[in-house]
Enzyme design. Structure first.
Site, PDB file in Angstrom:
ATOM      1  N   LYS A  10      29.859 -58.135  51.958  1.00 44.56           N
ATOM      2  CA  LYS A  10      28.536 -58.386  52.546  1.00 44.56           C
ATOM      3  C   LYS A  10      27.755 -57.082  52.786  1.00 44.56           C
ATOM      4  O   LYS A  10      28.328 -55.989  52.719  1.00 44.56           O
ATOM      5  CB  LYS A  10      28.721 -59.182  53.846  1.00 44.56           C
ATOM      6  CG  LYS A  10      29.311 -60.583  53.613  1.00 44.56           C
ATOM      7  CD  LYS A  10      29.378 -61.377  54.910  1.00 44.56           C
ATOM      8  CE  LYS A  10      29.934 -62.774  54.678  1.00 44.56           C
ATOM      9  NZ  LYS A  10      29.953 -63.579  55.927  1.00 44.56           N
ATOM     10  N   TYR A  50      23.808 -70.458  51.493  1.00 36.82           N
ATOM     11  CA  TYR A  50      24.327 -70.918  52.781  1.00 36.82           C
ATOM     12  C   TYR A  50      23.653 -72.221  53.239  1.00 36.82           C
ATOM     13  O   TYR A  50      23.652 -72.517  54.438  1.00 36.82           O
ATOM     14  CB  TYR A  50      24.162 -69.819  53.832  1.00 36.82           C
ATOM     15  CG  TYR A  50      25.223 -68.738  53.717  1.00 36.82           C
ATOM     16  CD1 TYR A  50      26.547 -68.987  54.067  1.00 36.82           C
ATOM     17  CD2 TYR A  50      24.912 -67.460  53.277  1.00 36.82           C
ATOM     18  CE1 TYR A  50      27.532 -68.009  53.973  1.00 36.82           C
ATOM     19  CE2 TYR A  50      25.885 -66.460  53.177  1.00 36.82           C
ATOM     20  CZ  TYR A  50      27.192 -66.752  53.529  1.00 36.82           C
ATOM     21  OH  TYR A  50      28.162 -65.785  53.452  1.00 36.82           O
ATOM     22  N   PHE A  58      22.530 -70.273  63.890  1.00 37.62           N
ATOM     23  CA  PHE A  58      22.558 -68.900  63.376  1.00 37.62           C
ATOM     24  C   PHE A  58      22.050 -68.793  61.934  1.00 37.62           C
ATOM     25  O   PHE A  58      22.097 -67.720  61.341  1.00 37.62           O
ATOM     26  CB  PHE A  58      23.980 -68.321  63.476  1.00 37.62           C
ATOM     27  CG  PHE A  58      25.037 -69.113  62.753  1.00 37.62           C
ATOM     28  CD1 PHE A  58      25.223 -68.981  61.378  1.00 37.62           C
ATOM     29  CD2 PHE A  58      25.867 -69.996  63.448  1.00 37.62           C
ATOM     30  CE1 PHE A  58      26.196 -69.701  60.706  1.00 37.62           C
ATOM     31  CE2 PHE A  58      26.843 -70.729  62.783  1.00 37.62           C
ATOM     32  CZ  PHE A  58      27.007 -70.581  61.401  1.00 37.62           C
ATOM     33  N   ARG A  86      41.826 -66.285  52.208  1.00 39.55           N
ATOM     34  CA  ARG A  86      41.389 -66.494  53.600  1.00 39.55           C
ATOM     35  C   ARG A  86      42.330 -65.752  54.556  1.00 39.55           C
ATOM     36  O   ARG A  86      41.906 -65.225  55.570  1.00 39.55           O
ATOM     37  CB  ARG A  86      41.350 -67.986  53.948  1.00 39.55           C
ATOM     38  CG  ARG A  86      40.343 -68.812  53.143  1.00 39.55           C
ATOM     39  CD  ARG A  86      38.921 -68.634  53.563  1.00 39.55           C
ATOM     40  NE  ARG A  86      38.655 -69.121  54.897  1.00 39.55           N
ATOM     41  CZ  ARG A  86      37.430 -69.254  55.407  1.00 39.55           C
ATOM     42  NH1 ARG A  86      36.358 -68.943  54.685  1.00 39.55           N
ATOM     43  NH2 ARG A  86      37.249 -69.692  56.630  1.00 39.55           N
ATOM     44  N   THR A  92      36.854 -65.672  61.027  1.00 42.73           N
ATOM     45  CA  THR A  92      35.407 -65.424  60.956  1.00 42.73           C
ATOM     46  C   THR A  92      34.975 -64.386  61.986  1.00 42.73           C
ATOM     47  O   THR A  92      34.195 -63.482  61.692  1.00 42.73           O
ATOM     48  CB  THR A  92      34.646 -66.749  61.213  1.00 42.73           C
ATOM     49  OG1 THR A  92      35.170 -67.752  60.340  1.00 42.73           O
ATOM     50  CG2 THR A  92      33.154 -66.585  60.979  1.00 42.73           C
ATOM     51  N   ARG A 103      38.601 -58.271  57.836  1.00 43.29           N
ATOM     52  CA  ARG A 103      37.631 -58.375  58.937  1.00 43.29           C
ATOM     53  C   ARG A 103      38.084 -57.590  60.168  1.00 43.29           C
ATOM     54  O   ARG A 103      37.260 -57.014  60.878  1.00 43.29           O
ATOM     55  CB  ARG A 103      37.373 -59.850  59.258  1.00 43.29           C
ATOM     56  CG  ARG A 103      36.432 -60.489  58.210  1.00 43.29           C
ATOM     57  CD  ARG A 103      36.371 -61.980  58.319  1.00 43.29           C
ATOM     58  NE  ARG A 103      35.281 -62.555  57.526  1.00 43.29           N
ATOM     59  CZ  ARG A 103      35.159 -63.843  57.275  1.00 43.29           C
ATOM     60  NH1 ARG A 103      36.064 -64.711  57.730  1.00 43.29           N
ATOM     61  NH2 ARG A 103      34.140 -64.293  56.557  1.00 43.29           N
ATOM     62  N   ASN A 113      30.339 -59.806  59.343  1.00 40.10           N
ATOM     63  CA  ASN A 113      31.803 -59.827  59.248  1.00 40.10           C
ATOM     64  C   ASN A 113      32.347 -59.408  57.877  1.00 40.10           C
ATOM     65  O   ASN A 113      33.413 -59.840  57.461  1.00 40.10           O
ATOM     66  CB  ASN A 113      32.351 -61.188  59.704  1.00 40.10           C
ATOM     67  CG  ASN A 113      31.854 -62.332  58.846  1.00 40.10           C
ATOM     68  OD1 ASN A 113      31.121 -62.109  57.887  1.00 40.10           O
ATOM     69  ND2 ASN A 113      32.261 -63.535  59.175  1.00 40.10           N
TER      70      ASN A 113
HETATM   71  P1  GDP Z   1      33.592 -68.188  57.160  1.00 41.40           P
HETATM   72  O1  GDP Z   1      34.004 -69.311  56.232  1.00 41.40           O
HETATM   73  O2  GDP Z   1      34.768 -67.532  57.835  1.00 41.40           O
HETATM   74  O3  GDP Z   1      32.695 -67.155  56.484  1.00 41.40           O
HETATM   75  O4  GDP Z   1      32.745 -68.826  58.352  1.00 41.40           O
HETATM   76  P2  GDP Z   1      31.639 -69.996  58.397  1.00 41.40           P
HETATM   77  O5  GDP Z   1      31.612 -70.765  57.115  1.00 41.40           O
HETATM   78  O6  GDP Z   1      31.863 -70.734  59.673  1.00 41.40           O
HETATM   79  O7  GDP Z   1      30.259 -69.212  58.555  1.00 41.40           O
HETATM   80  C1  GDP Z   1      29.631 -68.587  57.466  1.00 41.40           C
HETATM   81  C2  GDP Z   1      29.097 -67.249  57.894  1.00 41.40           C
HETATM   82  O8  GDP Z   1      28.068 -67.449  58.857  1.00 41.40           O
HETATM   83  C3  GDP Z   1      30.109 -66.339  58.605  1.00 41.40           C
HETATM   84  O9  GDP Z   1      30.958 -65.652  57.740  1.00 41.40           O
HETATM   85  C4  GDP Z   1      29.188 -65.419  59.377  1.00 41.40           C
HETATM   86  O10 GDP Z   1      28.633 -64.379  58.552  1.00 41.40           O
HETATM   87  C5  GDP Z   1      28.060 -66.368  59.786  1.00 41.40           C
HETATM   88  N1  GDP Z   1      28.286 -66.911  61.139  1.00 41.40           N
HETATM   89  C6  GDP Z   1      29.208 -67.811  61.546  1.00 41.40           C
HETATM   90  N2  GDP Z   1      29.125 -68.053  62.863  1.00 41.40           N
HETATM   91  C7  GDP Z   1      28.091 -67.278  63.314  1.00 41.40           C
HETATM   92  C8  GDP Z   1      27.500 -67.073  64.600  1.00 41.40           C
HETATM   93  O11 GDP Z   1      27.896 -67.654  65.608  1.00 41.40           O
HETATM   94  N3  GDP Z   1      26.451 -66.174  64.656  1.00 41.40           N
HETATM   95  C9  GDP Z   1      25.986 -65.514  63.547  1.00 41.40           C
HETATM   96  N4  GDP Z   1      24.949 -64.656  63.691  1.00 41.40           N
HETATM   97  N5  GDP Z   1      26.525 -65.691  62.326  1.00 41.40           N
HETATM   98  C10 GDP Z   1      27.564 -66.549  62.210  1.00 41.40           C
END
Ligand code: GDP
Length: 138
Positions: A10, A50, A58, A86, A92, A103, A113
């Site tokens: 990222k 996304y 968010f 993963r 996350t 991470r 992240n």
């Molecule tokens: P991942 O599969 O571990 O990447 O997590 P998710 O699919 O839940 O979320 C996608 C991405 O959204 C994450 O990797 C973060 O970059 C972002 N994200 C998730 N939760 C939050 C949050 O609470 N705040 C913000 N600003 N970004 C978030």
């Protein structure tokens, strides 16, 4: 069982110069790079990637972040790729990520992240095809 997953290093990790170190971790964990490119997502493209998070609070922040600078996108091959990747990248939220994960080492917050990893075989295929044509997947 899938043998391919999709990843993005990222903008935060790119800005901090961690791309090489992260690719080294990926290689040392036994993943073979079968497609790779550095690119800069527009707001429009980051929003499309996304779209599943459109209703989340968010989403706006996520689209701004992911379009703020270059990323490195790649397709990775290994037995049990999605699940094993993963594990390599960690939770996350970096505060909850296991020691030695990407991470834990390189992410600064739940939003910024450092790295993306597909969460299912189906999404790995969709995300790979979002970035790479058939001719670019080796
Ligand atoms: P991942 O599969 O571990 O990447 O997590 P998710 O699919 O839940 O979320 C996608 C991405 O959204 C994450 O990797 C973060 O970059 C972002 N994200 C998730 N939760 C939050 C949050 O609470 N705040 C913000 N600003 N970004 C978030």
């Amino acid at each position: 069982m899938s043998n391919r997953t999709f990843t993005m290093i990222k903008p935060d990790a790119t800005e901090k110069g961690h791309t090489g170190a992260i690719l080294k971790m990926i290689n040392e964990a036994g993943f073979r790079i079968v497609a790779m490119k550095m690119t800069h997502l527009s707001r429009q493209k980051a929003g499309e990637f996304y779209a599943v998070h459109k209703e989340r609070p968010f989403y706006g922040e996520l689209v701004e972040f992911m379009s703020r600078g270059p990323i490195t996108a790649a397709i990775l091959e290994k037995e049990n790729a999605v699940e094993d990747f993963r594990k390599l990248i960690g939770a996350t939220n970096p505060a909850e990520a296991a020691e030695g994960t990407v991470r834990k080492l390189y992410a600064s917050s739940i939003g910024e992240n450092a790295i993306h990893g597909s969460d299912s075989d189906e999404n790995a295929k969709i995300e790979s095809d979002f970035f790479f044509s058939k001719l670019e997947q080796f």
